[in-house]
Design an enzyme around this catalytic site. Structure first.
Site, PDB file in Angstrom:
ATOM      1  N   ASP A  50      -6.998   4.340  -4.717  1.00 26.95           N
ATOM      2  CA  ASP A  50      -7.661   4.203  -3.415  1.00 26.95           C
ATOM      3  C   ASP A  50      -8.273   5.578  -3.153  1.00 26.95           C
ATOM      4  O   ASP A  50      -8.516   6.327  -4.122  1.00 26.95           O
ATOM      5  CB  ASP A  50      -6.642   3.826  -2.317  1.00 26.95           C
ATOM      6  CG  ASP A  50      -7.307   3.406  -1.008  1.00 26.95           C
ATOM      7  OD1 ASP A  50      -7.803   2.287  -0.918  1.00 26.95           O
ATOM      8  OD2 ASP A  50      -7.345   4.233  -0.068  1.00 26.95           O
TER       9      ASP A  50
ATOM     10  N   LYS B  65       0.863  -1.188   0.000  1.00 25.13           N
ATOM     11  CA  LYS B  65       0.000   0.000   0.000  1.00 25.13           C
ATOM     12  C   LYS B  65       0.894   1.231   0.000  1.00 25.13           C
ATOM     13  O   LYS B  65       2.047   1.161   0.422  1.00 25.13           O
ATOM     14  CB  LYS B  65      -0.868   0.003   1.271  1.00 25.13           C
ATOM     15  CG  LYS B  65      -2.089   0.882   1.169  1.00 25.13           C
ATOM     16  CD  LYS B  65      -3.223   0.195   0.436  1.00 25.13           C
ATOM     17  CE  LYS B  65      -4.350   1.148   0.137  1.00 25.13           C
ATOM     18  NZ  LYS B  65      -5.510   0.473  -0.470  1.00 25.13           N
TER      19      LYS B  65
HETATM   20  P1  NDP Z   1     -12.826   7.872  -2.760  1.00 24.19           P
HETATM   21  O1  NDP Z   1     -11.881   8.961  -2.380  1.00 24.19           O
HETATM   22  O2  NDP Z   1     -13.182   7.710  -4.183  1.00 24.19           O
HETATM   23  O3  NDP Z   1     -14.167   8.007  -1.906  1.00 24.19           O
HETATM   24  C1  NDP Z   1     -14.211   8.123  -0.528  1.00 24.19           C
HETATM   25  C2  NDP Z   1     -15.586   8.663  -0.195  1.00 24.19           C
HETATM   26  O4  NDP Z   1     -15.779   8.701   1.210  1.00 24.19           O
HETATM   27  C3  NDP Z   1     -15.800  10.092  -0.695  1.00 24.19           C
HETATM   28  O5  NDP Z   1     -17.123  10.226  -1.086  1.00 24.19           O
HETATM   29  C4  NDP Z   1     -15.491  10.908   0.562  1.00 24.19           C
HETATM   30  O6  NDP Z   1     -16.145  12.160   0.561  1.00 24.19           O
HETATM   31  C5  NDP Z   1     -16.048  10.023   1.621  1.00 24.19           C
HETATM   32  N1  NDP Z   1     -15.396  10.224   2.912  1.00 24.19           N
HETATM   33  C6  NDP Z   1     -14.085  10.404   3.171  1.00 24.19           C
HETATM   34  N2  NDP Z   1     -13.874  10.537   4.488  1.00 24.19           N
HETATM   35  C7  NDP Z   1     -15.088  10.424   5.062  1.00 24.19           C
HETATM   36  C8  NDP Z   1     -15.541  10.455   6.381  1.00 24.19           C
HETATM   37  N3  NDP Z   1     -14.706  10.639   7.400  1.00 24.19           N
HETATM   38  N4  NDP Z   1     -16.870  10.293   6.617  1.00 24.19           N
HETATM   39  C9  NDP Z   1     -17.735  10.088   5.606  1.00 24.19           C
HETATM   40  N5  NDP Z   1     -17.350  10.065   4.308  1.00 24.19           N
HETATM   41  C10 NDP Z   1     -16.062  10.229   4.063  1.00 24.19           C
HETATM   42  O7  NDP Z   1     -12.213   6.509  -2.187  1.00 24.19           O
HETATM   43  P2  NDP Z   1     -12.563   5.008  -2.571  1.00 24.19           P
HETATM   44  O8  NDP Z   1     -14.001   4.899  -2.879  1.00 24.19           O
HETATM   45  O9  NDP Z   1     -11.561   4.531  -3.545  1.00 24.19           O
HETATM   46  O10 NDP Z   1     -12.257   4.275  -1.206  1.00 24.19           O
HETATM   47  C11 NDP Z   1     -13.209   4.174  -0.146  1.00 24.19           C
HETATM   48  C12 NDP Z   1     -12.811   3.046   0.772  1.00 24.19           C
HETATM   49  O11 NDP Z   1     -12.794   1.811   0.038  1.00 24.19           O
HETATM   50  C13 NDP Z   1     -11.421   3.155   1.396  1.00 24.19           C
HETATM   51  O12 NDP Z   1     -11.437   2.551   2.670  1.00 24.19           O
HETATM   52  C14 NDP Z   1     -10.553   2.326   0.466  1.00 24.19           C
HETATM   53  O13 NDP Z   1      -9.373   1.859   1.099  1.00 24.19           O
HETATM   54  C15 NDP Z   1     -11.513   1.188   0.169  1.00 24.19           C
HETATM   55  N6  NDP Z   1     -11.232   0.428  -1.036  1.00 24.19           N
HETATM   56  C16 NDP Z   1     -11.136   1.029  -2.259  1.00 24.19           C
HETATM   57  C17 NDP Z   1     -10.913   0.281  -3.389  1.00 24.19           C
HETATM   58  C18 NDP Z   1     -10.929   0.884  -4.753  1.00 24.19           C
HETATM   59  O14 NDP Z   1     -10.941   0.112  -5.736  1.00 24.19           O
HETATM   60  N7  NDP Z   1     -10.950   2.183  -4.898  1.00 24.19           N
HETATM   61  C19 NDP Z   1     -10.673  -1.174  -3.305  1.00 24.19           C
HETATM   62  C20 NDP Z   1     -10.882  -1.732  -2.001  1.00 24.19           C
HETATM   63  C21 NDP Z   1     -11.123  -0.940  -0.912  1.00 24.19           C
HETATM   64  P3  NDP Z   1     -15.359  13.436  -0.005  1.00 24.19           P
HETATM   65  O15 NDP Z   1     -14.997  13.102  -1.417  1.00 24.19           O
HETATM   66  O16 NDP Z   1     -16.374  14.515   0.109  1.00 24.19           O
HETATM   67  O17 NDP Z   1     -14.168  13.605   0.878  1.00 24.19           O
END
Ligand code: NDP
Length: 445
Positions: free
Chosen positions: A164, A124
């Protein structure tokens, strides 16, 4: 194996690394029994070797903003374990990024990648860079500077980063461009690439799709499915939008999405043009959650709290770590929620997980239910190696198959004598055994 003793020593060596210590404890507690039954694992020092990353690179990332001002961020890559394949795991760009968070994510990635059945090790990386409010030119300069250091330790057979939080197709493009320029090669060194230059169909939505496929398998064990179910989702990023799309396709209704300041409740369902609208906002680095409530006036923005207070049948936490605590878990349980599948990594606190298990809620840990993203990254690597591109149905079919297999592995290792499936135990044991065997085969290195 004495979990408390190992954890005490690990804490002394890694003081204050809360998320990392939390992730290690969860795994060790659920594999304790299988380790004790197999003394050769302890004799080979597997646990001690597994909890120490192979190596960590930390570096400076200087970049210029549009006004010509200099900024300096910190970059990291944690190469955790490559027993079953090249290091593989995403890059996270977010101001909260630190070594503890990346070590927890890298550690989890080892078992998740093992579960996918594909040959990928765990790693990571990322940076404390905040993309919010930055222009595309600033994001490009940052990504280029980041790659100027990273390129030297990655490669298609060595370490293959992906996206991520804060890293989507745009950032992968800028980093890939710089890697290509530095090495004069066009190889599959990153996944999540654009479709015209080595990317795979279905990769953008794969984590969300996979999470819903896994939840579908869990629901099947109770003789039900998504049709007519109310679903609460948190976040609206890479993972959440794919999940919202698939839930809707399977006949469920998504009623929430969220951001760091609060959540949207939309009783009419978040689907179709509403998802399209939010994807447009996302593409232009804008806030999504508040504008949604202006655009769709039947919805409401609830400030300062989380979606878990809403009545739902299924919860899919898809935002970030530790975003669903004991109180949220109690709300969900009291409101009749029957299944929780983690789209994010470790979104539920240990106390919340304990409650779900105690109340026999169907609970899927991220390393199983969000493995569809990295699995499809693995499929992207296969397509790159073969220099061909599969169609959408082919990739989706393989993804679906992998998620079903992961579910089966969890049931195999997590079902108790009363027929209850502890998916946390099942995922940890299944993921661990394969890595442990590979490490034993390869000697003390
Ligand atoms: P993104 O940055 O695309 O999305 C994250 C989302 O969560 C955004 O909508 C963000 O809002 C919101 N967010 C961030 N912090 C908070 C918080 N404290 N409370 C509520 N909402 C919050 O990230 P991903 O979708 O890629 O990743 C999300 C999760 O999934 C992570 O844990 C990541 O490790 C995991 N993951 C991702 C993978 C992938 O393929 N992308 C694969 C496997 C796991 P805003 O944009 O307004 O900050």
């Amino acid at each position: 194996m004495n979990v408390d003793k190992i954890m005490n020593e690990l804490e002394k060596k890694n003081p204050g690394e809360v998320e990392y210590l939390q992730a290690v404890r969860e795994v060790l507690e659920s594999i304790e029994e299988v380790v004790n039954e197999n003394p050769q694992i302890e004799a080979a020092g597997i646990i001690d070797r597994l909890i120490e990353p192979d190596r960590i690179l930390t570096f400076k990332v200087p970049w210029l903003d549009d006004k010509g001002q200099v900024h300096v961020n910190r970059g990291f890559r944690v190469q955790f374990n490559n027993a079953i394949g090249p290091y593989k795991g995403g890059l996270r760009f977010h101001p909260s990024v630190n070594l503890s968070i990346l070590k927890f994510l890298g550690f989890e990635q080892i078992f998740k990648n093992s579960l996918t059945t594909l040959p990928m090790g765990g790693g990571k990386g990322g940076s404390d860079f905040d993309a919010k409010g930055k222009s595309d030119a600033e994001i490009m300069r940052f990504c280029q500077s980041f790659m100027l250091e990273l390129w030297n330790i990655i490669g298609p057979e060595t370490d293959v980063p992906a996206g991520d939080i804060g890293v989507g197709g745009k950032e992968i493009g800028f980093m890939f461009g710089m890697y290509k320029k530095l090495t004069h090669t066009h190889v599959g060194v990153l996944t999540g690439k654009g479709l015209n230059w080595g990317g795979s169909l279905v990769r953008p939505e794969a984590t969300g799709f996979g999470c819903v496929y896994f939840a579908q398998e869990m629901l099947k064990t109770k003789g039900t499915d998504f049709k007519g179910k109310t679903v609460a989702i948190s976040g609206f990023g890479n993972v959440a939008w794919g999940a919202a799309l698939k839930v809707t396709e399977l006949g469920g209704k998504v009623v929430t999405i969220s951001g760091p300041d609060g959540y949207i409740y939309d009783a009419d369902g978040i689907s179709g043009e509403k998802i399209e609208y939010m994807l447009e906002l996302r593409a232009s680095n804008q806030d999504i959650v508040k504008p949604y409530s202006y655009e769709f006036p039947n919805s409401k923005f609830v400030q300062g709290t989380r979606p878990w207070e809403v009545k739902c049948d299924i919860a899919l936490p898809c935002a970030t770590q530790n975003e669903l605590n004991k109180e949220d878990a109690l709300n969900l349980i009291n409101n009749g929620c029957m299944a929780v599948a983690e789209g994010a990594n470790m979104p539920c606190t240990p106390e919340a997980v304990e409650l779900f298990l105690e109340h026999k809620i169907l609970f899927a840990p991220g390393k199983a239910s969000n493995a569809g993203g990295v699995a499809t990254s693995g499929l992207e690597m296969s397509q790159n190696s073969m220099k061909l591109a599969w169609g959408k149905e082919e990739v989706d079919r393989r993804l679906h198959e992998i998620m079903k297999n992961i579910h089966e592995a969890c049931v195999k290792h997590g079902k108790d004598s009363a027929g209850f499936v502890n998916y946390v135990k099942g995922a940890n044991v299944a993921g661990f055994l394969k890595v442990a065997q590979a490490m034993m085969d390869q000697g003390i290195i």
